[in-house]
Design an enzyme around this catalytic site. Structure first.
Site, PDB file in Angstrom:
ATOM      1  N   CYS A   1       2.355  -4.830   6.955  1.00 39.89           N
ATOM      2  CA  CYS A   1       2.146  -4.654   5.515  1.00 39.89           C
ATOM      3  C   CYS A   1       3.375  -3.994   4.886  1.00 39.89           C
ATOM      4  CB  CYS A   1       0.914  -3.799   5.263  1.00 39.89           C
ATOM      5  SG  CYS A   1      -0.646  -4.640   5.682  1.00 39.89           S
TER       6      CYS A   1
ATOM      7  N   HIS B   1       0.818  -1.208   0.000  1.00 39.70           N
ATOM      8  CA  HIS B   1       0.000   0.000   0.000  1.00 39.70           C
ATOM      9  C   HIS B   1       0.855   1.261   0.000  1.00 39.70           C
ATOM     10  CE1 HIS B   1       0.560   1.101   4.306  1.00 39.70           C
ATOM     11  NE2 HIS B   1       0.644  -0.203   4.509  1.00 39.70           N
TER      12      HIS B   1
END
Length: 513
Positions: A430, A411
């Site tokens: 992440c 992301h």
């Protein structure tokens, strides 16, 4: 007393049965004779002239029981010999052509792979093979049968063990690391039985030597005993050792195009036809060894045990299937408990300023500022939190989705300053992208979808949008601390998660001394 009559129709059947039994007996005797003759021709030892396969089979079974605990994959070995009438496969096919003599030489050179030759018993095998070249070595059938069984079992066991080590590695990463979710092929009965069907053992052993350019580059430095810049010889040796083992694992990308993230390097590459066509910095999850307190050169014993930090990015492979532009962040409960409610307790307007909505039992709370967050703990936290799209959204303007057990994804991020740091293990798990729009352009290509992504990412009042990739792209998130770059220069990176130390600890019992 009634007379007994013979059914004339049964006579041909009886005669046929007698003929079949006779032929079978003669065929069996012939087979027995051929086996004895073949062994005598190969060994020139007279004791094999009268070899009885049935007695030898019993001797083989007895030796199998005696050696069971020392054999590698004994179930595969036993099943093979049972299915093949306990024929001495290796002696019949490979003694006279020199293959059995050559096997110990391969084992003795396995230290070039960082492994201990004694794992494969080259000296024991050499002694046995030498005996079979000596016409006077065996005086009795019992002695010959036992030696023949030993030779077969030792050859089969050591070849399977050696073959498994070079083709699959000596450590199973799935058993070593709790956060390892990469598809990894391990030895099975089909791969192990290949040693029995090899026409030439030497050709087979040559064929299973690791040949990837990466492996050969690291192996060359390993054999030479050179030191990498900034490392001692011993630490260099250990870096190369653990990464040679990683290269033996059957978990490498096979697709023509894929996304590749190397956690210790904090980099993402898009690889196509073996070359990087896009490279960018990334931030990964925090680890237990970010301060470099421990290294392969110096570490305490507790580091030998895998104790993953809760925020470590997992190793995995999957397929990127879509993107969310201007995503909503469904804040994980762990982050909510450790960070969100803590910050909300400090500042009653924290949630509003961060565009975080609060939910309870699925219903949105209209006035979260009215809640006394100082009284909320992880034990009584019944709230869910979602961050709306916007410049402050922790996922940035876009996230790339792929199925995985750890709920991680690639992301964007508003925290751009982290990319200027050399230590980029800063996320909750992440992978944050240094240039997410460049990755979107690479995966979507020029066209309507990419134009929509650019437009939506630039909006002041964004709305969430999901777009599927026209061509789903494999992704590999891996952990490699030493490799050869495109110029052949050996690179290495700090062991930010301490995974090298864990691997090295488990490798020690397999290492050359």
């Amino acid at each position: 007393m009634p007379s007994v009559t013979t059914n004339k129709a049964s006579l041909p059947l009886l005669l046929l049965s007698f003929i079949i039994i006779t032929i079978s007996f003669q065929s069996c005797k012939k087979k027995h004779s051929e086996l004895a003759d073949d062994l005598f021709k190969i060994t020139q030892n007279k004791v094999f002239k009268d070899l009885d396969p049935e007695i030898y089979a019993q001797a083989f079974k007895k030796e199998l029981v005696a050696e069971r605990s020392t054999l590698s994959n004994e179930a595969v070995i036993e099943a093979y010999y049972k299915a093949n009438d306990y024929q001495p496969t290796f002696t019949l096919q490979h003694l006279s052509n020199g293959d059995l003599d050559a096997i110990p030489e391969y084992y003795c050179k396995v230290n070039e792979h960082g492994l201990d030759p004694n794992l494969f018993q080259p000296n024991d095998l050499r002694v046995l093979v030498t005996k079979f070249h000596d016409k006077q070595a065996f005086k009795t059938p019992e002695e010959a049968y036992q030696a023949l069984a030993k030779l077969e079992l030792l050859t089969a066991s050591s070849l399977i063990k050696y073959s498994n080590a070079l083709q699959f590695g000596v450590i199973n990463p799935k058993k070593l690391y709790s956060r390892y979710f990469t598809a990894t092929k391990r030895p099975d009965s089909t791969s192990m039985k290949a040693v029995f069907s090899a026409g030439s053992i030497k050709t087979y052993l040559d064929s299973i030597q690791p040949k990837s350019p990466q492996y050969l580059a690291l192996q060359k430095v390993f054999i030479a005993g050179d030191s990498l810049p900034g490392l001692s010889k011993e630490e260099t040796h250990r870096y190369l050792l653990v990464n040679l083992e990683r290269l033996r694992w059957r978990n490498k990308p096979y697709e023509a195009k894929y996304v590749y993230v190397n956690i210790p390097d904090f980099k993402l590459d898009v690889i196509e036809d073996g070359k990087s066509i896009l490279n960018m910095k990334v931030c990964v999850g925090q680890g237990r060894n970010m301060d470099k307190q421990n290294s392969l050169g110096a570490f305490n014993d507790t580091c030998r045990i895998e104790k993953p930090f809760p925020r470590e990015t997992p190793q995995l492979n999957s397929v990127i299937h879509s993107v969310d532009v201007n995503p909503v962040w469904n804040i994980p409960q762990s982050i909510a408990n450790k960070e969100i409610i803590v910050e909300a307790a400090k500042d009653r307007y924290y949630l509003a300023n961060k565009n975080i909505d609060v939910f309870k039992d699925g219903d949105k709370i209209d006035d979260p500022e009215s809640i006394d967050w100082s009284g909320i703990t992880k034990e009584n936290n019944d709230y869910d939190f979602k961050q709306r799209p916007g410049d402050d959204n922790s996922l940035g303007k876009i996230k790339f989705l792929f199925k995985n057990k750890s709920s991680v994804y690639l992301h964007d991020t508003p925290a751009k300053s982290a990319f200027r740091q050399s230590m980029r293990a800063v996320s909750h798990g992440c992978v944050r992208l240094g240039d997410p729009q460049a990755l979107a352009k690479n995966l979507f290509g020029e066209g309507e979808d990419f134009d929509t992504i650019v437009k939506d990412m630039s909006e002041d009042n964004p709305e969430p949008t999901s777009i599927s990739l026209p061509q789903k792209t494999p992704i590999y998130i891996t952990y490699v601390t030493c490799w050869a770059d495109e110029n052949g220069v050996i690179q290495y990176r700090p062991d930010v998660y301490g995974l090298d130390i864990v691997l090295y600890a488990h490798l020690q019992k397999y290492m050359s001394k």
